[in-house]
Enzyme design. Structure first.
Site, short mmCIF file in Angstrom:
data_model
loop_
_atom_site.label_atom_id
_atom_site.label_comp_id
_atom_site.label_asym_id
_atom_site.label_seq_id
_atom_site.Cartn_x
_atom_site.Cartn_y
_atom_site.Cartn_z
N ARG A 10 35.77 58.89 45.69
CA ARG A 10 36.36 57.92 44.78
C ARG A 10 37.87 57.91 44.86
O ARG A 10 38.50 56.84 44.84
CB ARG A 10 35.91 58.23 43.35
CG ARG A 10 36.39 57.20 42.32
CD ARG A 10 36.18 57.68 40.91
NE ARG A 10 34.80 58.08 40.67
CZ ARG A 10 34.41 58.73 39.58
NH1 ARG A 10 35.28 59.05 38.64
NH2 ARG A 10 33.14 59.06 39.40
N HIS A 21 32.86 44.00 28.64
CA HIS A 21 31.61 44.78 28.62
C HIS A 21 30.58 44.03 27.78
O HIS A 21 30.90 43.53 26.70
CB HIS A 21 31.87 46.17 28.03
CG HIS A 21 30.67 47.06 28.07
ND1 HIS A 21 30.21 47.61 29.25
CD2 HIS A 21 29.83 47.47 27.09
CE1 HIS A 21 29.12 48.34 28.98
NE2 HIS A 21 28.88 48.26 27.69
N SER A 38 32.57 42.50 24.57
CA SER A 38 33.85 43.06 24.15
C SER A 38 34.85 43.05 25.31
O SER A 38 34.50 43.41 26.43
CB SER A 38 33.68 44.52 23.70
OG SER A 38 32.62 44.68 22.77
N ILE A 92 33.29 53.15 38.93
CA ILE A 92 33.96 53.97 37.92
C ILE A 92 35.31 54.38 38.51
O ILE A 92 35.37 54.97 39.59
CB ILE A 92 33.11 55.20 37.55
CG1 ILE A 92 31.82 54.74 36.87
CG2 ILE A 92 33.90 56.12 36.63
CD1 ILE A 92 30.86 55.86 36.54
N LEU A 93 36.38 54.05 37.81
CA LEU A 93 37.73 54.24 38.34
C LEU A 93 38.27 55.62 37.97
O LEU A 93 38.01 56.14 36.90
CB LEU A 93 38.64 53.14 37.80
CG LEU A 93 38.22 51.72 38.21
CD1 LEU A 93 38.94 50.69 37.36
CD2 LEU A 93 38.50 51.50 39.69
N GLU A 140 31.15 35.67 27.07
CA GLU A 140 32.13 36.34 27.94
C GLU A 140 33.10 35.32 28.51
O GLU A 140 34.31 35.56 28.61
CB GLU A 140 31.42 37.07 29.08
CG GLU A 140 30.62 38.29 28.67
CD GLU A 140 29.98 38.99 29.87
OE1 GLU A 140 30.50 38.81 30.99
OE2 GLU A 140 28.97 39.67 29.68
N GLU A 160 38.39 56.91 29.38
CA GLU A 160 37.05 57.01 28.80
C GLU A 160 36.25 55.78 29.19
O GLU A 160 36.67 54.65 28.91
CB GLU A 160 37.14 57.11 27.27
CG GLU A 160 35.78 57.21 26.61
CD GLU A 160 35.85 57.17 25.09
OE1 GLU A 160 34.78 57.11 24.47
OE2 GLU A 160 36.97 57.16 24.54
N LEU A 161 35.11 55.96 29.80
CA LEU A 161 34.30 54.84 30.28
C LEU A 161 33.95 53.90 29.13
O LEU A 161 33.38 54.33 28.12
CB LEU A 161 33.01 55.36 30.93
CG LEU A 161 32.04 54.29 31.45
CD1 LEU A 161 32.66 53.50 32.59
CD2 LEU A 161 30.72 54.91 31.88
N ASP A 162 34.32 52.63 29.27
CA ASP A 162 34.04 51.61 28.25
C ASP A 162 34.56 52.02 26.88
O ASP A 162 33.98 51.67 25.84
CB ASP A 162 32.53 51.30 28.17
CG ASP A 162 31.99 50.73 29.47
OD1 ASP A 162 32.75 50.04 30.17
OD2 ASP A 162 30.82 50.98 29.79
N MET A 172 31.82 46.99 39.88
CA MET A 172 30.85 48.06 39.65
C MET A 172 31.29 49.38 40.28
O MET A 172 30.63 49.95 41.14
CB MET A 172 29.47 47.63 40.18
CG MET A 172 28.97 46.34 39.57
SD MET A 172 28.94 46.36 37.76
CE MET A 172 27.59 47.51 37.49
N ASN A 218 39.07 45.05 30.75
CA ASN A 218 37.68 44.99 31.19
C ASN A 218 36.88 44.21 30.15
O ASN A 218 37.26 44.13 28.98
CB ASN A 218 37.10 46.41 31.30
CG ASN A 218 35.65 46.42 31.79
OD1 ASN A 218 35.31 45.71 32.74
ND2 ASN A 218 34.81 47.19 31.13
#
Length: 217
Positions: free
Chosen positions: A69, A113, A140, A96-97, A178, A147-149, A94, A111
């Site tokens: 990553r 979600h 959202s 995870i950063l 959205e 922290e993811l989302d 798609m 982002n």
């Protein structure tokens, strides 16, 4: 950055319907949003074709060609920075950063979600809302943190869960919302109204509530 165009870079992995909503919104009179580039990590991402049809520069960076990553994110940051964006948005990207990536774009990374965060971080949000017997669901927009989302919320669209809803029908209605709230949040940022402060998201200099700006339908 009022009175100047805001260069927005879009990261995506799939169809790019949120990109299309942003492109359409940017063409309205008085818009200060300019989509300056689109980067995908999948060659079959239809969002690349949407961008090309709109005359927007595109780039492909396949994550499978990197050893981990961090290596991919380092290359991605270099590619993004070549576009000199004021704002980077994730539109169905798609991946995870890494923490280094998120910190590099702190305060200018958004982002969207498909849930009413903090509920249902991660995947399969519509089925999880149905399984829980929720009467409301939605989507959202938030600033991205490590922290993811989990970053500070900017705006949420709330829709009722209808009797007989399936994950597919709920997803379709949420998706429509959205396309409304993501361009709205980007417009606020472009107009200099939205920013990330020390304590969370600020709109017109005032702290947004923990739930962000709520739009109920």
């Amino acid at each position: 950055m009022p009175n100047a165009l805001c260069n927005v870079l879009v990261l995506l992995s799939g169809s790019g319907s949120n990109l299309q909503a942003l492109i359409d919104s940017s063409h309205t009179e008085g818009s200060q949003v300019r989509v300056c580039g689109v980067i995908a990590n999948r060659a079959d991402a239809y969002g690349l074709q949407r961008a090309e049809a709109a005359g927007i520069a595109t780039a492909l960076l396949d994550h499978t060609g990197f050893d981990g990553r961090e290596a991919f994110d380092t290359a991605l940051m270099a590619l993004i920075d070549g576009f000199r964006p004021d704002l980077v948005i994730l539109a169905g990207f798609m991946r995870i950063l890494s923490g280094d990536f998120v910190r590099h774009y702190q305060g200018r990374l958004l982002n969207i979600h498909p849930s009413l965060l903090p509920l249902y971080k991660g995947l399969h949000t519509h089925q999880r809302a149905l399984d829980a017997g929720d009467t409301e669901h939605g989507c959202s927009v938030h600033f991205v943190t490590e922290e993811l989302d989990g970053g500070p919320l900017v705006v949420q669209a709330v829709i009722p869960v209808e009797p007989g809803d399936t994950a597919q029908s709920l997803a379709q209605r949420v998706h429509h919302q959205e396309h409304q709230i993501y361009p709205l949040a980007v417009r606020w940022f472009a107009e200099g109204r939205l920013r990330l402060g020390d304590q969370g998201a600020l709109l017109d200099g005032l702290p947004l509530p923990a739930s962000g700006h709520l739009i109920r339908l």
